[in-house]
Scaffold this motif. Structure first.
Motif, mmCIF file in Angstrom:
data_model
loop_
_atom_site.group_PDB
_atom_site.id
_atom_site.type_symbol
_atom_site.label_atom_id
_atom_site.label_comp_id
_atom_site.label_asym_id
_atom_site.label_seq_id
_atom_site.Cartn_x
_atom_site.Cartn_y
_atom_site.Cartn_z
ATOM 1 N N HIS A 156 0.806 -1.214 0.000
ATOM 2 C CA HIS A 156 0.000 0.000 0.000
ATOM 3 C C HIS A 156 0.843 1.270 0.000
ATOM 4 C CE1 HIS A 156 0.591 -0.767 4.293
ATOM 5 N NE2 HIS A 156 0.422 0.529 4.478
ATOM 6 N N LEU A 157 2.181 1.159 0.178
ATOM 7 C CA LEU A 157 3.021 2.344 0.067
ATOM 8 C C LEU A 157 3.306 2.657 -1.401
ATOM 9 C CD1 LEU A 157 4.818 4.536 1.309
ATOM 10 C CD2 LEU A 157 6.692 2.892 1.251
ATOM 11 N N GLY A 179 17.469 -5.191 -11.130
ATOM 12 C CA GLY A 179 17.558 -6.265 -10.142
ATOM 13 C C GLY A 179 16.983 -5.923 -8.790
ATOM 14 N N GLU A 180 16.328 -4.761 -8.676
ATOM 15 C CA GLU A 180 15.782 -4.335 -7.391
ATOM 16 C C GLU A 180 14.341 -4.796 -7.257
ATOM 17 O OE1 GLU A 180 15.974 -0.282 -4.709
ATOM 18 O OE2 GLU A 180 15.477 -0.107 -6.821
ATOM 19 N N THR A 181 14.032 -5.486 -6.159
ATOM 20 C CA THR A 181 12.679 -5.988 -5.952
ATOM 21 C C THR A 181 11.786 -4.879 -5.414
ATOM 22 O OG1 THR A 181 13.068 -6.633 -3.656
ATOM 23 C CG2 THR A 181 13.635 -8.248 -5.360
ATOM 24 N N GLN A 182 10.469 -5.098 -5.514
ATOM 25 C CA GLN A 182 9.535 -4.116 -4.974
ATOM 26 C C GLN A 182 9.728 -3.948 -3.473
ATOM 27 O OE1 GLN A 182 7.407 -2.101 -6.713
ATOM 28 N NE2 GLN A 182 7.277 -1.105 -4.713
ATOM 29 N N ARG A 187 11.401 -0.560 1.105
ATOM 30 C CA ARG A 187 12.297 -0.290 2.231
ATOM 31 C C ARG A 187 13.052 1.020 2.031
ATOM 32 N NH1 ARG A 187 14.504 -6.467 2.710
ATOM 33 N NH2 ARG A 187 13.024 -7.197 4.301
ATOM 34 N N ARG A 188 13.521 1.236 0.823
ATOM 35 C CA ARG A 188 14.250 2.468 0.540
ATOM 36 C C ARG A 188 13.354 3.687 0.742
ATOM 37 N NH1 ARG A 188 14.765 4.547 -4.545
ATOM 38 N NH2 ARG A 188 14.459 2.493 -5.493
ATOM 39 N N GLU A 189 12.095 3.570 0.322
ATOM 40 C CA GLU A 189 11.172 4.689 0.467
ATOM 41 C C GLU A 189 10.878 4.979 1.937
ATOM 42 O OE1 GLU A 189 8.381 7.754 -0.298
ATOM 43 O OE2 GLU A 189 10.157 6.933 -1.294
ATOM 44 N N ILE A 194 11.640 8.218 6.902
ATOM 45 C CA ILE A 194 12.121 8.287 8.288
ATOM 46 C C ILE A 194 13.141 9.404 8.428
ATOM 47 C CG2 ILE A 194 13.560 7.082 9.976
ATOM 48 C CD1 ILE A 194 12.089 4.507 9.240
ATOM 49 N N LEU A 195 14.074 9.491 7.482
ATOM 50 C CA LEU A 195 15.095 10.532 7.532
ATOM 51 C C LEU A 195 14.454 11.915 7.463
ATOM 52 C CD1 LEU A 195 18.084 11.288 7.546
ATOM 53 C CD2 LEU A 195 18.080 11.116 5.049
#
Length: 439
Positions: A156-157, A179-182, A187-189, A194-195
């Motif tokens: 949902h993000l 090669g980056e999974t959803q 997690r990166r988002e 958070i930052l």
């Protein structure tokens, strides 16, 4: 930030219907609350979140099961109860690891939400945060709670690699790299959000510090109200100041800090600040997120520790609050113990406060507005006693210390000598202690 907490599949907790509660007592593990008492409190939390409790399960273990937290037999018992009660939610009284949550969701079925105490408290805080600061603090705690619990189904993000706007309006999700999974994109988002939230809260913290400095320069002491949730802090603030802070007989009825002016019998004016209520097993993410707010307590001149004297576990509530004050380095601030709700027939006003480490206690009824003059007089006495005269050499390079002496004390004189200033001042006991001026 949403007005409720969402689970990984996007379902909300608030108003979700029926729930079963699960409590675990670990043998040889010390706890202030019995598992039964802790579940009673969890039931009140669930009620505050709009959830109906239809049953509870208790297990005593030597250690939590590494896969499902409770044993396989208890898992089966919960499954049976789910069918019998029609509950669609299971709430655990302890924080579950990501693995525990995944395995329990498999065991209970996809139609059953599995939550822990932390998720429930986060939901309540999300419902009650009214100011921008409160919303930022809760949103940060929510994302820090979610990050280790992300799964492949957590969509949902960002539902597509191209990404629309993220929840909370903090920006869109970037394109998925080679090669980056959803899951990695999600997690990166979350880390990015958070930052950003931490940066915004740091600005709030700096703003609060500037306000504290201005109040100190004006010679206006601050008095912080603390206490276990539902001890009556907001009612007491209203009674002492004539404020109109929302009050309800439920846990965490108010969340955002409120400050009002109050005049003492001596004519001196103080600033009285209501703070978030404490509770056992408060999520670590929440305590960290509310650092800016809790600094109001750590830097107050006096703490009013409000206790619900009618509660059967009043002594345990006192211990929880004192442990929290120690965690935020506020034990150096002088305290006044306030035994509230003395109008109730169950009120215990004979607590041995000296054995608890307090010099004295004041009994009041914030609701009936009785005992308030005695309390205001006690605040005045503590304020006068908490100032001591010192002489301190301060290097010219130590501008922060010079500011502290002016912000928190009354400077009586200065003498400029080689390398710095010799300052004579009256300062709070905690500041004198920090400077090594007390035996």
């Amino acid at each position: 930030m949403p007005a409720y907490f969402e689970t990984d599949d996007g379902r909300s907790i608030s108003g979700a219907g029926r729930a079963l509660l699960v409590g675990v007592e670990i043998r040889e593990e010390q706890s202030l609350f019995s598992v039964e008492d802790s579940l009673d409190e969890l039931a009140l939390l669930a009620q505050t979140a709009g959830v109906e409790v239809v049953g509870r399960v208790i297990q005593r273990l030597s250690r939590p099961d590494p896969a499902t937290f409770i044993g396989s037999g208890k898992v089966g018992e919960v499954v049976t109860l789910l069918g019998e009660t029609g509950a669609a939610m299971v709430i655990f009284d302890d924080e579950l690891s990501p693995r525990h949550q995944r395995e329990l969701e498999k065991a209970f079925g996809e139609d059953v939400q599995v939550l822990d105490r932390s998720a429930l408290i986060l939901d309540i805080f999300a419902q009650h945060a009214q100011t921008r600061e409160g919303a930022l603090q809760v949103e940060l705690a929510q994302y820090e709670y979610r990050l280790p619990r992300l799964t492949r189904q957590w969509t949902h993000l960002a539902r597509q690699a191209g990404g629309g706007a993220a929840r909370g309006g903090a920006g869109g999700v970037g394109l998925r790299g080679p090669g980056e999974t959803q899951l990695e994109v999600d997690r990166r988002e979350i880390r990015r959000k958070i930052l950003k939230l931490k940066e915004e809260l740091e600005q709030v913290r700096a703003h609060r510090q500037r306000h504290r400095n201005q109040r100190s320069r004006a010679g206006m002491p601050t008095v912080a109200l603390v206490g276990y949730t539902n001890a009556g802090k907001s009612t007491l603030l209203n009674a002492l100041s004539g404020a109109d802070v929302y009050v309800a007989d439920q846990l965490f009825a108010t969340l955002d800090p409120t400050t009002r002016r109050v005049k003492l019998p001596s004519g001196r004016v103080v600033l009285l600040t209501d703070t978030v209520g404490f509770i056992q097993k408060l999520p670590v993410t929440l305590a960290a997120a509310f650092r800016a707010t809790l600094e109001e307590v750590a830097e107050a001149d006096v703490i009013l520790h409000v206790v619900d004297a009618s509660h059967p576990r009043a002594l345990d509530h006192i211990d929880v609050v004192e442990d929290t004050l120690a965690e935020i380095d506020a034990t150096r601030v002088p305290e006044v113990l306030v035994l509230n709700k003395r109008d109730r027939v169950t009120a215990n006003l004979d607590l041995d406060v000296s054995a608890l480490g307090y010099r004295d206690a004041v009994s009041v009824s914030a609701l009936k507005k009785t005992g308030l003059q005695e309390l205001l007089a006690a605040i005045g006495v503590v304020l006068s006693e908490s100032m001591v005269e010192i002489e301190q050499f301060v290097s010219y390079r130590d501008g922060d210390l010079i500011s502290s002496l002016y912000d928190h004390g009354v400077v009586l004189g200065e003498e400029h000598i080689e390398g710095g200033i010799k300052i004579k001042a009256r300062v709070p006991v905690w500041l004198a202690s920090r400077l090594g001026q007390l035996d």
